[in-house]
Design a protein around this motif. Structure first.
Motif, PDB file in Angstrom:
ATOM      1  N   GLY A  26       6.623   4.617   6.102  1.00 56.01           N
ATOM      2  CA  GLY A  26       6.172   3.253   5.876  1.00 56.01           C
ATOM      3  C   GLY A  26       7.248   2.214   6.134  1.00 56.01           C
ATOM      4  N   THR A  27       6.984   1.004   5.668  1.00 51.24           N
ATOM      5  CA  THR A  27       7.858  -0.133   5.880  1.00 51.24           C
ATOM      6  C   THR A  27       8.105  -0.840   4.563  1.00 51.24           C
ATOM      7  OG1 THR A  27       6.920  -0.448   8.091  1.00 51.24           O
ATOM      8  CG2 THR A  27       8.132  -2.305   7.162  1.00 51.24           C
ATOM      9  N   ILE A  28       9.357  -1.252   4.360  1.00 54.70           N
ATOM     10  CA  ILE A  28       9.727  -2.036   3.191  1.00 54.70           C
ATOM     11  C   ILE A  28      10.330  -3.343   3.695  1.00 54.70           C
ATOM     12  CG2 ILE A  28      11.179  -2.160   1.118  1.00 54.70           C
ATOM     13  CD1 ILE A  28      11.298   0.952   1.238  1.00 54.70           C
ATOM     14  N   PHE A  29       9.853  -4.471   3.159  1.00 56.25           N
ATOM     15  CA  PHE A  29      10.448  -5.773   3.447  1.00 56.25           C
ATOM     16  C   PHE A  29      11.144  -6.252   2.176  1.00 56.25           C
ATOM     17  CE2 PHE A  29       6.880  -5.937   6.593  1.00 56.25           C
ATOM     18  CZ  PHE A  29       7.668  -6.009   7.736  1.00 56.25           C
ATOM     19  N   VAL A  30      12.462  -6.445   2.255  1.00 57.32           N
ATOM     20  CA  VAL A  30      13.238  -6.940   1.124  1.00 57.32           C
ATOM     21  C   VAL A  30      13.503  -8.421   1.349  1.00 57.32           C
ATOM     22  CG1 VAL A  30      15.334  -6.669  -0.255  1.00 57.32           C
ATOM     23  CG2 VAL A  30      14.353  -4.675   0.931  1.00 57.32           C
ATOM     24  N   GLY A  31      13.088  -9.239   0.370  1.00 50.06           N
ATOM     25  CA  GLY A  31      13.217 -10.681   0.495  1.00 50.06           C
ATOM     26  C   GLY A  31      11.857 -11.337   0.642  1.00 50.06           C
ATOM     27  N   VAL A  32      10.804 -10.608   0.252  1.00 48.77           N
ATOM     28  CA  VAL A  32       9.439 -11.144   0.293  1.00 48.77           C
ATOM     29  C   VAL A  32       8.848 -10.984  -1.106  1.00 48.77           C
ATOM     30  CG1 VAL A  32       7.133 -10.973   1.302  1.00 48.77           C
ATOM     31  CG2 VAL A  32       9.151 -10.489   2.715  1.00 48.77           C
ATOM     32  N   LYS A  33       8.591 -12.093  -1.757  1.00 54.74           N
ATOM     33  CA  LYS A  33       7.980 -12.053  -3.081  1.00 54.74           C
ATOM     34  C   LYS A  33       6.485 -11.830  -2.914  1.00 54.74           C
ATOM     35  CE  LYS A  33       8.076 -14.366  -7.487  1.00 54.74           C
ATOM     36  NZ  LYS A  33       8.649 -15.456  -8.262  1.00 54.74           N
ATOM     37  N   SER A  34       5.915 -10.974  -3.775  1.00 56.32           N
ATOM     38  CA  SER A  34       4.482 -10.700  -3.680  1.00 56.32           C
ATOM     39  C   SER A  34       3.789 -11.045  -4.992  1.00 56.32           C
ATOM     40  CB  SER A  34       4.236  -9.233  -3.324  1.00 56.32           C
ATOM     41  OG  SER A  34       4.732  -8.383  -4.339  1.00 56.32           O
ATOM     42  N   LEU A  35       2.491 -11.254  -4.891  1.00 57.07           N
ATOM     43  CA  LEU A  35       1.648 -11.523  -6.042  1.00 57.07           C
ATOM     44  C   LEU A  35       0.385 -10.699  -5.870  1.00 57.07           C
ATOM     45  CD1 LEU A  35       1.142 -13.225  -8.618  1.00 57.07           C
ATOM     46  CD2 LEU A  35       0.055 -14.929  -7.137  1.00 57.07           C
ATOM     47  N   ARG A  36       0.109  -9.829  -6.830  1.00 55.12           N
ATOM     48  CA  ARG A  36      -1.038  -8.912  -6.748  1.00 55.12           C
ATOM     49  C   ARG A  36      -1.046  -8.145  -5.429  1.00 55.12           C
ATOM     50  NH1 ARG A  36      -3.557 -13.644  -8.541  1.00 55.12           N
ATOM     51  NH2 ARG A  36      -3.761 -13.674 -10.794  1.00 55.12           N
ATOM     52  N   LYS A  37       0.097  -7.616  -5.074  1.00 54.82           N
ATOM     53  CA  LYS A  37       0.313  -6.784  -3.883  1.00 54.82           C
ATOM     54  C   LYS A  37       0.348  -7.548  -2.564  1.00 54.82           C
ATOM     55  CE  LYS A  37      -1.858  -2.638  -5.847  1.00 54.82           C
ATOM     56  NZ  LYS A  37      -2.804  -1.564  -5.569  1.00 54.82           N
ATOM     57  N   SER A  38      -0.045  -8.829  -2.552  1.00 58.03           N
ATOM     58  CA  SER A  38      -0.044  -9.617  -1.317  1.00 58.03           C
ATOM     59  C   SER A  38       1.248 -10.422  -1.208  1.00 58.03           C
ATOM     60  CB  SER A  38      -1.223 -10.589  -1.289  1.00 58.03           C
ATOM     61  OG  SER A  38      -2.431  -9.880  -1.218  1.00 58.03           O
ATOM     62  N   PRO A  39       1.773 -10.581   0.020  1.00 60.42           N
ATOM     63  CA  PRO A  39       2.997 -11.382   0.177  1.00 60.42           C
ATOM     64  C   PRO A  39       2.727 -12.836  -0.194  1.00 60.42           C
ATOM     65  CG  PRO A  39       2.043 -10.863   2.315  1.00 60.42           C
ATOM     66  CD  PRO A  39       1.244 -10.106   1.296  1.00 60.42           C
ATOM     67  N   SER A  84       0.843  -1.190   0.000  1.00 60.15           N
ATOM     68  CA  SER A  84       0.000   0.000   0.000  1.00 60.15           C
ATOM     69  C   SER A  84       0.881   1.242   0.000  1.00 60.15           C
ATOM     70  CB  SER A  84      -0.881  -0.008   1.257  1.00 60.15           C
ATOM     71  OG  SER A  84      -0.051   0.072   2.414  1.00 60.15           O
ATOM     72  N   LEU A  85       0.270   2.373   0.305  1.00 60.27           N
ATOM     73  CA  LEU A  85       1.013   3.626   0.412  1.00 60.27           C
ATOM     74  C   LEU A  85       2.177   3.488   1.387  1.00 60.27           C
ATOM     75  CD1 LEU A  85       1.156   6.734  -0.172  1.00 60.27           C
ATOM     76  CD2 LEU A  85      -0.291   7.016   1.845  1.00 60.27           C
ATOM     77  N   SER A  86       1.972   2.745   2.473  1.00 58.68           N
ATOM     78  CA  SER A  86       2.985   2.676   3.525  1.00 58.68           C
ATOM     79  C   SER A  86       3.599   1.285   3.723  1.00 58.68           C
ATOM     80  CB  SER A  86       2.376   3.157   4.849  1.00 58.68           C
ATOM     81  OG  SER A  86       1.271   2.351   5.190  1.00 58.68           O
ATOM     82  N   LEU A  87       3.398   0.383   2.769  1.00 56.07           N
ATOM     83  CA  LEU A  87       3.983  -0.956   2.884  1.00 56.07           C
ATOM     84  C   LEU A  87       4.410  -1.444   1.509  1.00 56.07           C
ATOM     85  CD1 LEU A  87       4.618  -3.489   4.619  1.00 56.07           C
ATOM     86  CD2 LEU A  87       2.278  -4.249   4.147  1.00 56.07           C
ATOM     87  N   GLU A  88       5.645  -1.960   1.430  1.00 49.24           N
ATOM     88  CA  GLU A  88       6.167  -2.480   0.162  1.00 49.24           C
ATOM     89  C   GLU A  88       6.895  -3.792   0.402  1.00 49.24           C
ATOM     90  OE1 GLU A  88       6.151  -3.081  -3.130  1.00 49.24           O
ATOM     91  OE2 GLU A  88       6.364  -0.931  -3.510  1.00 49.24           O
ATOM     92  N   TYR A  89       6.695  -4.738  -0.511  1.00 52.41           N
ATOM     93  CA  TYR A  89       7.426  -6.004  -0.506  1.00 52.41           C
ATOM     94  C   TYR A  89       8.321  -6.028  -1.733  1.00 52.41           C
ATOM     95  CZ  TYR A  89       3.577  -7.397   2.589  1.00 52.41           C
ATOM     96  OH  TYR A  89       2.658  -7.461   3.594  1.00 52.41           O
ATOM     97  N   LEU A  90       9.576  -6.404  -1.546  1.00 54.28           N
ATOM     98  CA  LEU A  90      10.508  -6.517  -2.665  1.00 54.28           C
ATOM     99  C   LEU A  90      11.151  -7.900  -2.653  1.00 54.28           C
ATOM    100  CD1 LEU A  90      12.325  -3.076  -2.381  1.00 54.28           C
ATOM    101  CD2 LEU A  90      10.555  -3.706  -4.023  1.00 54.28           C
ATOM    102  N   PRO A  91      11.275  -8.513  -3.825  1.00 51.21           N
ATOM    103  CA  PRO A  91      11.934  -9.818  -3.879  1.00 51.21           C
ATOM    104  C   PRO A  91      13.432  -9.676  -3.631  1.00 51.21           C
ATOM    105  CG  PRO A  91      11.451  -9.028  -6.090  1.00 51.21           C
ATOM    106  CD  PRO A  91      10.831  -8.041  -5.130  1.00 51.21           C
ATOM    107  N   ALA A  92      14.082 -10.781  -3.351  1.00 56.96           N
ATOM    108  CA  ALA A  92      15.522 -10.771  -3.073  1.00 56.96           C
ATOM    109  C   ALA A  92      16.320 -10.205  -4.240  1.00 56.96           C
ATOM    110  CB  ALA A  92      15.993 -12.181  -2.741  1.00 56.96           C
ATOM    111  N   LYS A  93      15.853 -10.425  -5.467  1.00 60.39           N
ATOM    112  CA  LYS A  93      16.611  -9.944  -6.629  1.00 60.39           C
ATOM    113  C   LYS A  93      16.682  -8.406  -6.686  1.00 60.39           C
ATOM    114  CE  LYS A  93      12.830  -9.945  -9.968  1.00 60.39           C
ATOM    115  NZ  LYS A  93      12.313 -10.468 -11.203  1.00 60.39           N
ATOM    116  N   ALA A  94      15.820  -7.717  -5.943  1.00 64.37           N
ATOM    117  CA  ALA A  94      15.867  -6.247  -5.932  1.00 64.37           C
ATOM    118  C   ALA A  94      17.187  -5.733  -5.381  1.00 64.37           C
ATOM    119  CB  ALA A  94      14.703  -5.681  -5.118  1.00 64.37           C
ATOM    120  N   ILE A  95      17.861  -6.546  -4.584  1.00 69.88           N
ATOM    121  CA  ILE A  95      19.139  -6.131  -4.002  1.00 69.88           C
ATOM    122  C   ILE A  95      20.233  -7.146  -4.344  1.00 69.88           C
ATOM    123  CG2 ILE A  95      18.775  -7.197  -1.743  1.00 69.88           C
ATOM    124  CD1 ILE A  95      19.981  -4.495  -0.628  1.00 69.88           C
TER     125      ILE A  95
END
Length: 195
Positions: A52-65, A17-28
């Protein structure tokens, strides 16, 4: 950013959302300039919006972890801390980058906690100002930058003045246009071009 916060986001399938992001491991996966630019725009954009909060190492699908993609290179955390300290201007106070352990083998997810900064607007390493809107990062409009600067306290305006002078120096070194320091106000250098 805690282990409990990550567990709850996964268990309840909290959408990005506006204040939550999930990024896969390949992002870094690499520590190059392109990756630094990506993270500095994302982090400064969140700070310029609502934090907000960013979690790096969490793959998401349609915005959901969807599933975890744990990291093992602890240099990633140090590198992200360096990005926060040296590639966002002014530096975002109380921005935390932490390892969240996920298994006994030392693998982890990176959690980045970004405050709703009182020092906004924050400039990215590419000399642009970003904001977060829904789950996207976009350039700030001129009026948004002006509004943010107007809301700064006296101390914060002094910090902003130092940043403005850094922009002036950068513009002078990187363009053929000659400016006076007072020409570099809140609106002169927004989209990477001198207006």
């Amino acid at each position: 950013v805690t282990e409990q916060g990550l567990e709850e986001a996964l268990r309840f399938k909290v959408k990005a959302s506006l204040s939550l992001e999930y990024l896969p491991a390949k992002a870094i996966s690499s520590f190059d300039d392109k990756t630094a630019q990506f993270f500095s725009s994302l982090i400064s954009g969140m700070a310029n919006s609502n934090g907000g909060t960013i979690f790096v190492g969490v793959k998401s699908l349609r915005k959901s972890p969807k599933n975890l993609e744990p990291l093992s290179n602890s240099d990633a955390v140090s590198w992200l801390r360096m990005v926060c300290k040296t590639m966002i201007f002014p530096e975002i106070p109380d921005c935390f980058v932490e390892q969240i352990p996920v298994d006994a083998n030392g693998k982890f997810i990176i959690g980045i906690q970004i405050p709703n900064s009182q020092m906004a607007p924050h400039m990215c390493v590419d000399k642009r100002f970003y904001r977060r809107s829904d789950t996207k990062i976009s350039l700030m409009e001129e009026y948004e930058i002006k509004d943010a600067v107007e809301n700064l306290s006296y101390y914060e305006k002094n910090e902003w003045e130092r940043t403005r002078l850094n922009i002036y120096s950068s513009v002078q070194m990187n363009t053929k246009k000659k400016l006076k320091p007072e020409d570099v106000n809140n609106s002169v250098y927004i989209s990477g071009e001198v207006r």
